[in-house]
Design a protein around this motif. Sequence first.
Motif, PDB file in Angstrom:
ATOM      1  N   LEU A   1      36.947  29.116  19.607  1.00 29.53           N
ATOM      2  CA  LEU A   1      37.878  29.104  20.746  1.00 29.53           C
ATOM      3  C   LEU A   1      37.742  30.416  21.513  1.00 29.53           C
ATOM      4  O   LEU A   1      38.436  30.637  22.504  1.00 29.53           O
ATOM      5  CB  LEU A   1      39.324  28.962  20.244  1.00 29.53           C
ATOM      6  CG  LEU A   1      39.612  27.766  19.346  1.00 29.53           C
ATOM      7  CD1 LEU A   1      41.065  27.769  18.889  1.00 29.53           C
ATOM      8  CD2 LEU A   1      39.321  26.458  20.093  1.00 29.53           C
ATOM      9  N   ASP A   2      36.849  31.274  21.020  1.00 35.00           N
ATOM     10  CA  ASP A   2      36.809  32.658  21.488  1.00 35.00           C
ATOM     11  C   ASP A   2      35.479  32.971  22.183  1.00 35.00           C
ATOM     12  O   ASP A   2      34.402  32.813  21.584  1.00 35.00           O
ATOM     13  CB  ASP A   2      36.987  33.555  20.246  1.00 35.00           C
ATOM     14  CG  ASP A   2      36.899  35.023  20.610  1.00 35.00           C
ATOM     15  OD1 ASP A   2      36.852  35.337  21.819  1.00 35.00           O
ATOM     16  OD2 ASP A   2      36.858  35.850  19.679  1.00 35.00           O
ATOM     17  N   TYR A   3      35.533  33.400  23.421  1.00 33.03           N
ATOM     18  CA  TYR A   3      34.319  33.716  24.179  1.00 33.03           C
ATOM     19  C   TYR A   3      33.465  34.784  23.509  1.00 33.03           C
ATOM     20  O   TYR A   3      32.234  34.774  23.635  1.00 33.03           O
ATOM     21  CB  TYR A   3      34.677  34.153  25.610  1.00 33.03           C
ATOM     22  CG  TYR A   3      34.814  32.998  26.562  1.00 33.03           C
ATOM     23  CD1 TYR A   3      33.774  32.630  27.391  1.00 33.03           C
ATOM     24  CD2 TYR A   3      35.995  32.261  26.622  1.00 33.03           C
ATOM     25  CE1 TYR A   3      33.888  31.559  28.262  1.00 33.03           C
ATOM     26  CE2 TYR A   3      36.127  31.184  27.484  1.00 33.03           C
ATOM     27  CZ  TYR A   3      35.077  30.834  28.302  1.00 33.03           C
ATOM     28  OH  TYR A   3      35.187  29.764  29.157  1.00 33.03           O
ATOM     29  N   GLN A   4      34.112  35.716  22.787  1.00 32.59           N
ATOM     30  CA  GLN A   4      33.343  36.780  22.129  1.00 32.59           C
ATOM     31  C   GLN A   4      32.305  36.195  21.171  1.00 32.59           C
ATOM     32  O   GLN A   4      31.234  36.767  20.988  1.00 32.59           O
ATOM     33  CB  GLN A   4      34.284  37.725  21.341  1.00 32.59           C
ATOM     34  CG  GLN A   4      34.979  38.771  22.201  1.00 32.59           C
ATOM     35  CD  GLN A   4      33.997  39.649  22.995  1.00 32.59           C
ATOM     36  OE1 GLN A   4      32.850  39.830  22.606  1.00 32.59           O
ATOM     37  NE2 GLN A   4      34.446  40.164  24.128  1.00 32.59           N
ATOM     38  N   ALA A   5      32.630  35.033  20.582  1.00 31.94           N
ATOM     39  CA  ALA A   5      31.718  34.431  19.600  1.00 31.94           C
ATOM     40  C   ALA A   5      30.435  33.918  20.260  1.00 31.94           C
ATOM     41  O   ALA A   5      29.472  33.579  19.581  1.00 31.94           O
ATOM     42  CB  ALA A   5      32.428  33.295  18.875  1.00 31.94           C
ATOM     43  N   LEU A   6      30.407  33.854  21.587  1.00 35.20           N
ATOM     44  CA  LEU A   6      29.209  33.371  22.290  1.00 35.20           C
ATOM     45  C   LEU A   6      28.314  34.507  22.753  1.00 35.20           C
ATOM     46  O   LEU A   6      27.182  34.282  23.197  1.00 35.20           O
ATOM     47  CB  LEU A   6      29.595  32.575  23.550  1.00 35.20           C
ATOM     48  CG  LEU A   6      30.727  31.580  23.457  1.00 35.20           C
ATOM     49  CD1 LEU A   6      30.936  30.927  24.822  1.00 35.20           C
ATOM     50  CD2 LEU A   6      30.395  30.517  22.421  1.00 35.20           C
ATOM     51  N   ALA A   7      28.841  35.716  22.688  1.00 37.09           N
ATOM     52  CA  ALA A   7      28.237  36.849  23.399  1.00 37.09           C
ATOM     53  C   ALA A   7      26.744  37.027  23.125  1.00 37.09           C
ATOM     54  O   ALA A   7      25.985  37.406  24.018  1.00 37.09           O
ATOM     55  CB  ALA A   7      28.995  38.129  23.060  1.00 37.09           C
ATOM     56  N   GLN A   8      26.309  36.724  21.908  1.00 36.51           N
ATOM     57  CA  GLN A   8      24.909  36.981  21.550  1.00 36.51           C
ATOM     58  C   GLN A   8      23.993  35.780  21.790  1.00 36.51           C
ATOM     59  O   GLN A   8      22.800  35.836  21.477  1.00 36.51           O
ATOM     60  CB  GLN A   8      24.814  37.422  20.078  1.00 36.51           C
ATOM     61  CG  GLN A   8      25.470  38.783  19.789  1.00 36.51           C
ATOM     62  CD  GLN A   8      24.962  39.867  20.742  1.00 36.51           C
ATOM     63  OE1 GLN A   8      23.755  40.022  20.943  1.00 36.51           O
ATOM     64  NE2 GLN A   8      25.884  40.597  21.366  1.00 36.51           N
ATOM     65  N   ALA A   9      24.534  34.696  22.313  1.00 35.29           N
ATOM     66  CA  ALA A   9      23.699  33.498  22.531  1.00 35.29           C
ATOM     67  C   ALA A   9      22.645  33.792  23.600  1.00 35.29           C
ATOM     68  O   ALA A   9      22.885  34.548  24.546  1.00 35.29           O
ATOM     69  CB  ALA A   9      24.562  32.324  22.952  1.00 35.29           C
ATOM     70  N   ASP A  10      21.474  33.183  23.448  1.00 38.55           N
ATOM     71  CA  ASP A  10      20.394  33.396  24.426  1.00 38.55           C
ATOM     72  C   ASP A  10      20.613  32.567  25.683  1.00 38.55           C
ATOM     73  O   ASP A  10      20.106  32.907  26.748  1.00 38.55           O
ATOM     74  CB  ASP A  10      19.046  33.021  23.793  1.00 38.55           C
ATOM     75  CG  ASP A  10      18.711  33.913  22.611  1.00 38.55           C
ATOM     76  OD1 ASP A  10      18.901  35.139  22.733  1.00 38.55           O
ATOM     77  OD2 ASP A  10      18.284  33.385  21.562  1.00 38.55           O
ATOM     78  N   ILE A  11      21.325  31.454  25.527  1.00 36.34           N
ATOM     79  CA  ILE A  11      21.615  30.611  26.703  1.00 36.34           C
ATOM     80  C   ILE A  11      22.991  29.974  26.514  1.00 36.34           C
ATOM     81  O   ILE A  11      23.363  29.632  25.393  1.00 36.34           O
ATOM     82  CB  ILE A  11      20.541  29.507  26.894  1.00 36.34           C
ATOM     83  CG1 ILE A  11      20.817  28.701  28.168  1.00 36.34           C
ATOM     84  CG2 ILE A  11      20.435  28.574  25.702  1.00 36.34           C
ATOM     85  CD1 ILE A  11      19.647  27.825  28.606  1.00 36.34           C
TER      86      ILE A  11
END
Length: 695
Positions: A366-376
């Motif tokens: 539910l947290d945008y921070q958890a996406l931060a390292q995604a390549d896309i």
Amino acid sequence: MTAHYQVHGQVAVITFDNPPVNGLGLATRLAVAAGLQQALETDAVQAIVITGAGKAFSGGADIREFNSPKALAEPSLHTLIDMVERSSKPVIAAINAVCMGGGLELSLACNYRIARADAKIALPEVKLGLVPGAGGTQRLPRMVGLEQGLNMIVSGNPVSADKLAGTALFNELVAAGQDVLAAALLFAGKVAALRPLPRVRDYTIDYPQHQAFLQFARNNVKAQAGPFPAPLKCVEAVAASVTMPFDAGIRFERELFFQLVQSAESKALRHAFFSERLAGKLADVGADTPLRAIHSAAVIGTGTMGAGIAMNFANAGIAVTLLATGQQRLEATLAKIGKSYEASVKKGRLTPQALAQRMALIAGTLDYQALAQADIVVEAVYEDIAVKQTVFEKLDAVMKPGAILASNTSSLDLNRIAAFTGRPQDVLGLHFFSPANVMKLLEIVRAEKTGKDVLATALALAKKLGKTAVVAGICDGFIGNRMLEQYVRQAGFLLEDGCLPQQVDKAIEQFGFAMGPFRVADMVGIDVSWQIRQRRYVDKPDVVYPKFADRLYDLGRFGQKSGAGWYDYRPGERAAQPSETVNQMIVAHSQELGVTRRQISDAEIVERLVYALVNEGARILEQGIAQRASDIDMVYLSGYGFPLVRGGPMFYADTVGLSKVAAGMAGFANGRHGESWAVAPLLARLAAEGKSFNS
Ligand code: NAD
């Protein structure tokens, strides 16, 4: 040089070297023929090995040469095959990898074949609407048997060499990873002096009940071939391998090949084949453009599209994090994904292990921070520019530098979306189609500032996801939906003029579309199209839209989901039943409009629907929204159920002849809503010049 000649002791080695698949184009054939000649004239040479450099033995004839004089220029593939078969010295095919089509036919003319166990063996001509034309239908059944040969030739599917181990095709199999050329050289030493030379043509096929088997095959193939003539001709050609002497069989095969190569169906299939390969290329993005690494992905939104998009990544082995707006929604979506995989397991399409692996690749947050390292990251939230703004501003704040930020928007302006971030070069559209885990088409939408490396990466990613990618410029609806709008408008006008939904659907389905526009509308949901239309009425006040569909919406006839739409549906069934109520309403609607309903032929229905696509396609092409006509064809073949046998709307228009198409449109322009038939300038120009879209 497209083939090399070397001598190893007493053995001459001819190596195809025509990347990427050692296609047997004219230059390669010339080099091989010269090598054979040299080997035959050199006394010290006792045997000849033919093999391939790189990743293939040979992928077969150069299909670009079909329908061109080069295909027949000497030495033709037939001449080369004759030379090999007549050789006074033993010829050994060392099949190092892919061996298909003309490559397999050439190897069948050799006296011996040695293959790597994992080499892919096929006669795929049927997939291009052809029969193998260089002896494959006569020689392969002689080596692998009538049934196996027929299956391979009618399906065109590759078979791993080790699966053919029990047949006469290979004299030796070499384990995967071993050096097949070394094995062939050893083998050559052993057989160099043996005479007479074994020839495939001298074998006969022993299949006592062959007539009964062939009749069974004809019936089966006829039932499955649809509009394509090639599969049945393949059966006939294979039948000749057992019913005719060898040379007569070869002549018969050639006749069938020449008939098919001229057929509209084969031309359409070849067009689709080349179009798909071409679609992945951008004129201004070179093959050497550096790619960004994509090891992990994120998807925002858990609606119709989000779950399917996430599954795409997991299916390709890419870890993906799905962001939802609430815990309950997240759990429900993950459960929905699990159910979808379980259904595939039940159907035997997925192993339980693969299910577990794929689910393990999908995380929720539910947290945008958890996406931060995604390549896309692919955004699939509501189609509302304000919501997109919130999301892209957040992404801009959290995503690592260099991450690709993609939107799945169907209609919003990508330049505006890119401007919500401080990194517009990283932003592009990835327009998936519903259901996103099933549909092949992916429109890659290029915004003004999208980086070339981002486009190249998206194209490479599409390949990894198993998608057919087409690059589109920015406009409302991009390529596919923009054209569809005109098609659906015409379908609506046809109802006003005198048709009923079932007549329109039947006519276009007979033309070959998977489903007519009204059955599609009932499947997609009339509430969904209603929403889109309301926006169009506001955005395009000058355009006249048929409005009858709004009445269905007012009555709550939303399509399959509500058990009634353009058609009626029996409880629990999806079969569309013509609706007396709707049909009467349509007739009354025409009266309200003051239109005298008339009988409309199926031919007119098809022309109005297809020409509407073509005309808008021509505008899209002229405006540079699509790079080439064949890209438009790919969009319609892979995403909109346009009949493959017709090659796509632009190719179909070429086949009809653009001057005839333009004249047809001019005729419609004299009817009701004639303003919708203003011929696109590009179409008018090409028609006047006697040219075509795909030239
Ligand atoms: P949908 O209404 O089914 O789902 C939208 C999702 O976005 C919901 O899960 C919602 O909870 C979530 N959402 C809304 N606001 C959010 C926010 N601020 N942050 C995070 N999540 C938020 O919509 P859909 O049909 O999946 O469409 C999504 C996008 O894909 C749209 O841009 C649409 O135009 C596009 N699209 C849809 C289709 C289709 O057939 N449905 C096809 C191609 C593209």
